[in-house]
Design a protein around this motif. Sequence first.
Motif, PDB file in Angstrom:
ATOM      1  N   VAL A   1       0.834  -1.198   0.000  1.00 47.20           N
ATOM      2  CA  VAL A   1       0.000   0.000   0.000  1.00 47.20           C
ATOM      3  C   VAL A   1       0.872   1.253   0.000  1.00 47.20           C
ATOM      4  N   ALA A   2       1.935   1.252   0.757  1.00 48.65           N
ATOM      5  CA  ALA A   2       2.848   2.401   0.793  1.00 48.65           C
ATOM      6  C   ALA A   2       3.505   2.606  -0.567  1.00 48.65           C
ATOM      7  N   PHE A   3       3.905   1.524  -1.216  1.00 49.53           N
ATOM      8  CA  PHE A   3       4.528   1.618  -2.535  1.00 49.53           C
ATOM      9  C   PHE A   3       3.557   2.193  -3.553  1.00 49.53           C
ATOM     10  N   VAL A   4       2.315   1.721  -3.556  1.00 48.54           N
ATOM     11  CA  VAL A   4       1.304   2.228  -4.486  1.00 48.54           C
ATOM     12  C   VAL A   4       1.038   3.706  -4.214  1.00 48.54           C
ATOM     13  N   ALA A   5       0.974   4.092  -2.954  1.00 46.23           N
ATOM     14  CA  ALA A   5       0.739   5.497  -2.606  1.00 46.23           C
ATOM     15  C   ALA A   5       1.864   6.391  -3.109  1.00 46.23           C
ATOM     16  N   VAL A   6       3.087   5.951  -2.954  1.00 44.51           N
ATOM     17  CA  VAL A   6       4.230   6.728  -3.441  1.00 44.51           C
ATOM     18  C   VAL A   6       4.211   6.808  -4.964  1.00 44.51           C
ATOM     19  N   ALA A   7       3.875   5.716  -5.633  1.00 48.01           N
ATOM     20  CA  ALA A   7       3.819   5.710  -7.097  1.00 48.01           C
ATOM     21  C   ALA A   7       2.732   6.662  -7.602  1.00 48.01           C
ATOM     22  N   ILE A   8       1.577   6.645  -6.978  1.00 49.11           N
ATOM     23  CA  ILE A   8       0.497   7.545  -7.389  1.00 49.11           C
ATOM     24  C   ILE A   8       0.887   8.998  -7.139  1.00 49.11           C
ATOM     25  N   THR A   9       1.487   9.281  -6.015  1.00 49.03           N
ATOM     26  CA  THR A   9       1.920  10.641  -5.703  1.00 49.03           C
ATOM     27  C   THR A   9       2.951  11.133  -6.718  1.00 49.03           C
ATOM     28  N   ALA A  10       3.916  10.302  -7.054  1.00 46.72           N
ATOM     29  CA  ALA A  10       4.942  10.685  -8.032  1.00 46.72           C
ATOM     30  C   ALA A  10       4.313  10.940  -9.400  1.00 46.72           C
ATOM     31  N   THR A  11       3.329  10.127  -9.779  1.00 48.68           N
ATOM     32  CA  THR A  11       2.665  10.312 -11.066  1.00 48.68           C
ATOM     33  C   THR A  11       1.896  11.625 -11.096  1.00 48.68           C
ATOM     34  N   VAL A  12       1.184  11.937 -10.040  1.00 49.27           N
ATOM     35  CA  VAL A  12       0.424  13.188  -9.986  1.00 49.27           C
ATOM     36  C   VAL A  12       1.359  14.384 -10.036  1.00 49.27           C
TER      37      VAL A  12
END
Length: 89
Positions: free
Chosen positions: A12-23
């Motif tokens: 979940v932390a990895f997905v959150a970081v990936a989404i944040t970086a994409t945004v």
Amino acid sequence: MDGKTLARIGAVAFVAVAITATVIELTRNDGATEIRTVSRPHVGDPGSLRATLRHCRDLGEAASRDAACLKAWAENRDRFLGATSPEAH
């Protein structure tokens, strides 16, 4: 904590970081100014437009700052798309 729960929290932390970086990447403004030109379709000698386009091709990256190349590209784009400028109406 057992291993499964820890793995889920990590995922979940990895997905959150990936989404944040994409945004952040999608909303970042590079400061590049979009250049818009309005020109009439080329009605002169098509050979001179072709020669200008070849010259611009040979200039490489410097052609993106050359007004003559920007105008030639706009004329070629308008000719290709069959677009006319608002002034022609």
